[in-house]
Design a protein around this motif. Structure first.
Motif, PDB file in Angstrom:
ATOM      1  N   LEU A  55       0.827  -1.212   0.000  1.00  0.00           N
ATOM      2  CA  LEU A  55       0.000   0.000   0.000  1.00  0.00           C
ATOM      3  C   LEU A  55       0.861   1.261   0.000  1.00  0.00           C
ATOM      4  O   LEU A  55       0.545   2.240  -0.680  1.00  0.00           O
ATOM      5  CB  LEU A  55      -0.932   0.004   1.205  1.00  0.00           C
ATOM      6  CG  LEU A  55      -2.079  -1.007   1.164  1.00  0.00           C
ATOM      7  CD1 LEU A  55      -2.832  -1.013   2.483  1.00  0.00           C
ATOM      8  CD2 LEU A  55      -3.009  -0.696   0.006  1.00  0.00           C
ATOM      9  N   LEU A  56       1.957   1.248   0.756  1.00  0.00           N
ATOM     10  CA  LEU A  56       2.847   2.403   0.789  1.00  0.00           C
ATOM     11  C   LEU A  56       3.471   2.654  -0.578  1.00  0.00           C
ATOM     12  O   LEU A  56       3.527   3.804  -1.044  1.00  0.00           O
ATOM     13  CB  LEU A  56       3.931   2.189   1.843  1.00  0.00           C
ATOM     14  CG  LEU A  56       4.984   3.290   1.960  1.00  0.00           C
ATOM     15  CD1 LEU A  56       4.331   4.592   2.416  1.00  0.00           C
ATOM     16  CD2 LEU A  56       6.087   2.869   2.900  1.00  0.00           C
ATOM     17  N   LEU A  57       3.907   1.605  -1.247  1.00  0.00           N
ATOM     18  CA  LEU A  57       4.501   1.774  -2.573  1.00  0.00           C
ATOM     19  C   LEU A  57       3.474   2.266  -3.590  1.00  0.00           C
ATOM     20  O   LEU A  57       3.797   3.094  -4.451  1.00  0.00           O
ATOM     21  CB  LEU A  57       5.136   0.461  -3.032  1.00  0.00           C
ATOM     22  CG  LEU A  57       6.399   0.044  -2.273  1.00  0.00           C
ATOM     23  CD1 LEU A  57       6.847  -1.332  -2.710  1.00  0.00           C
ATOM     24  CD2 LEU A  57       7.493   1.067  -2.456  1.00  0.00           C
ATOM     25  N   ARG A  58       2.240   1.766  -3.504  1.00  0.00           N
ATOM     26  CA  ARG A  58       1.196   2.246  -4.415  1.00  0.00           C
ATOM     27  C   ARG A  58       0.883   3.715  -4.145  1.00  0.00           C
ATOM     28  O   ARG A  58       0.670   4.490  -5.072  1.00  0.00           O
ATOM     29  CB  ARG A  58      -0.065   1.402  -4.259  1.00  0.00           C
ATOM     30  CG  ARG A  58       0.104  -0.007  -4.832  1.00  0.00           C
ATOM     31  CD  ARG A  58      -1.120  -0.838  -4.632  1.00  0.00           C
ATOM     32  NE  ARG A  58      -2.197  -0.348  -5.504  1.00  0.00           N
ATOM     33  CZ  ARG A  58      -3.439  -0.755  -5.432  1.00  0.00           C
ATOM     34  NH1 ARG A  58      -3.778  -1.660  -4.523  1.00  0.00           N
ATOM     35  NH2 ARG A  58      -4.354  -0.291  -6.246  1.00  0.00           N
ATOM     36  N   TYR A  59       0.862   4.112  -2.881  1.00  0.00           N
ATOM     37  CA  TYR A  59       0.605   5.503  -2.534  1.00  0.00           C
ATOM     38  C   TYR A  59       1.734   6.402  -3.060  1.00  0.00           C
ATOM     39  O   TYR A  59       1.482   7.458  -3.644  1.00  0.00           O
ATOM     40  CB  TYR A  59       0.470   5.652  -1.019  1.00  0.00           C
ATOM     41  CG  TYR A  59       0.367   7.083  -0.563  1.00  0.00           C
ATOM     42  CD1 TYR A  59      -0.846   7.763  -0.653  1.00  0.00           C
ATOM     43  CD2 TYR A  59       1.471   7.757  -0.066  1.00  0.00           C
ATOM     44  CE1 TYR A  59      -0.951   9.074  -0.250  1.00  0.00           C
ATOM     45  CE2 TYR A  59       1.378   9.079   0.334  1.00  0.00           C
ATOM     46  CZ  TYR A  59       0.152   9.738   0.233  1.00  0.00           C
ATOM     47  OH  TYR A  59       0.062  11.043   0.625  1.00  0.00           O
ATOM     48  N   LEU A  60       2.962   5.975  -2.823  1.00  0.00           N
ATOM     49  CA  LEU A  60       4.096   6.780  -3.293  1.00  0.00           C
ATOM     50  C   LEU A  60       4.144   6.861  -4.825  1.00  0.00           C
ATOM     51  O   LEU A  60       4.558   7.881  -5.377  1.00  0.00           O
ATOM     52  CB  LEU A  60       5.412   6.218  -2.741  1.00  0.00           C
ATOM     53  CG  LEU A  60       5.626   6.389  -1.249  1.00  0.00           C
ATOM     54  CD1 LEU A  60       6.912   5.700  -0.817  1.00  0.00           C
ATOM     55  CD2 LEU A  60       5.624   7.849  -0.861  1.00  0.00           C
ATOM     56  N   ASP A  61       3.727   5.818  -5.481  1.00  0.00           N
ATOM     57  CA  ASP A  61       3.693   5.815  -6.937  1.00  0.00           C
ATOM     58  C   ASP A  61       2.638   6.805  -7.448  1.00  0.00           C
ATOM     59  O   ASP A  61       2.843   7.485  -8.444  1.00  0.00           O
ATOM     60  CB  ASP A  61       3.397   4.416  -7.467  1.00  0.00           C
ATOM     61  CG  ASP A  61       3.541   4.308  -8.966  1.00  0.00           C
ATOM     62  OD1 ASP A  61       4.469   4.963  -9.511  1.00  0.00           O
ATOM     63  OD2 ASP A  61       2.765   3.578  -9.582  1.00  0.00           O
ATOM     64  N   ALA A  62       1.509   6.901  -6.754  1.00  0.00           N
ATOM     65  CA  ALA A  62       0.437   7.785  -7.202  1.00  0.00           C
ATOM     66  C   ALA A  62       0.655   9.229  -6.779  1.00  0.00           C
ATOM     67  O   ALA A  62       0.387  10.151  -7.555  1.00  0.00           O
ATOM     68  CB  ALA A  62      -0.898   7.273  -6.631  1.00  0.00           C
ATOM     69  N   TYR A  63       1.135   9.456  -5.552  1.00  0.00           N
ATOM     70  CA  TYR A  63       1.213  10.819  -5.027  1.00  0.00           C
ATOM     71  C   TYR A  63       2.626  11.272  -4.702  1.00  0.00           C
ATOM     72  O   TYR A  63       2.817  12.342  -4.154  1.00  0.00           O
ATOM     73  CB  TYR A  63       0.369  10.931  -3.753  1.00  0.00           C
ATOM     74  CG  TYR A  63      -1.077  10.643  -3.985  1.00  0.00           C
ATOM     75  CD1 TYR A  63      -1.874  11.539  -4.698  1.00  0.00           C
ATOM     76  CD2 TYR A  63      -1.658   9.480  -3.510  1.00  0.00           C
ATOM     77  CE1 TYR A  63      -3.209  11.270  -4.910  1.00  0.00           C
ATOM     78  CE2 TYR A  63      -2.994   9.207  -3.723  1.00  0.00           C
ATOM     79  CZ  TYR A  63      -3.757  10.102  -4.421  1.00  0.00           C
ATOM     80  OH  TYR A  63      -5.068   9.840  -4.644  1.00  0.00           O
ATOM     81  N   GLY A  64       3.605  10.476  -5.026  1.00  0.00           N
ATOM     82  CA  GLY A  64       4.996  10.824  -4.709  1.00  0.00           C
ATOM     83  C   GLY A  64       5.533  11.906  -5.631  1.00  0.00           C
ATOM     84  O   GLY A  64       4.817  12.432  -6.500  1.00  0.00           O
ATOM     85  N   PRO A  65       6.796  12.290  -5.455  1.00  0.00           N
ATOM     86  CA  PRO A  65       7.381  13.311  -6.309  1.00  0.00           C
ATOM     87  C   PRO A  65       7.448  12.840  -7.763  1.00  0.00           C
ATOM     88  O   PRO A  65       7.785  11.693  -8.041  1.00  0.00           O
ATOM     89  CB  PRO A  65       8.770  13.507  -5.732  1.00  0.00           C
ATOM     90  CG  PRO A  65       9.039  12.288  -4.922  1.00  0.00           C
ATOM     91  CD  PRO A  65       7.720  11.767  -4.477  1.00  0.00           C
ATOM     92  N   ASN A  66       7.078  13.731  -8.678  1.00  0.00           N
ATOM     93  CA  ASN A  66       7.093  13.398 -10.105  1.00  0.00           C
ATOM     94  C   ASN A  66       8.366  13.933 -10.742  1.00  0.00           C
ATOM     95  O   ASN A  66       8.893  14.970 -10.353  1.00  0.00           O
ATOM     96  CB  ASN A  66       5.871  13.997 -10.800  1.00  0.00           C
ATOM     97  CG  ASN A  66       4.575  13.384 -10.296  1.00  0.00           C
ATOM     98  OD1 ASN A  66       4.551  12.221  -9.936  1.00  0.00           O
ATOM     99  ND2 ASN A  66       3.525  14.190 -10.230  1.00  0.00           N
ATOM    100  N   ASP A  67       8.831  13.230 -11.775  1.00  0.00           N
ATOM    101  CA  ASP A  67      10.044  13.651 -12.466  1.00  0.00           C
ATOM    102  C   ASP A  67       9.763  14.691 -13.544  1.00  0.00           C
ATOM    103  O   ASP A  67      10.689  15.204 -14.144  1.00  0.00           O
ATOM    104  CB  ASP A  67      10.736  12.430 -13.104  1.00  0.00           C
ATOM    105  CG  ASP A  67      11.304  11.492 -12.062  1.00  0.00           C
ATOM    106  OD1 ASP A  67      11.406  10.302 -12.357  1.00  0.00           O
ATOM    107  OD2 ASP A  67      11.640  11.956 -10.966  1.00  0.00           O
ATOM    108  N   SER A  68       8.514  15.030 -13.829  1.00  0.00           N
ATOM    109  CA  SER A  68       8.208  15.955 -14.914  1.00  0.00           C
ATOM    110  C   SER A  68       8.371  17.407 -14.579  1.00  0.00           C
ATOM    111  O   SER A  68       8.637  17.892 -13.576  1.00  0.00           O
ATOM    112  CB  SER A  68       6.786  15.741 -15.395  1.00  0.00           C
ATOM    113  OG  SER A  68       5.867  15.905 -14.330  1.00  0.00           O
TER     114      SER A  68
END
Length: 68
Positions: A55-68
């Motif tokens: 769940l933590l990895l899915r959360y970070l993937d969705a709301y974490g820092p973006n490279d764009s």
């Protein structure tokens, strides 16, 4: 090869009498019996930790820092 440890069976058959009361020596506790009892609890903790990490990895993937 013979064992050098004393035989506990002879003392278990003859109870001690202390102050008029019959007293038998305690049986030895086998710790691995308690380990088997706690093993399911430990397995549940591993499953909960795995689900939490997912769940933590899915959360970070969705709301974490973006490279764009």
């Amino acid at each position: 090869m013979a064992s050098t440890e004393p035989d506990d069976r002879a003392t278990a058959a003859a109870p001690l009498i202390v102050n008029g009361l019959t007293v038998r020596p305690r049986e030895k506790i086998k710790l691995w019996h308690y380990g088997i009892l706690l093993l399911p609890d430990f397995a549940v903790l591993l499953v909960i930790a795995g689900l939490g990490m997912r769940l933590l990895l899915r959360y970070l993937d969705a709301y974490g820092p973006n490279d764009s």
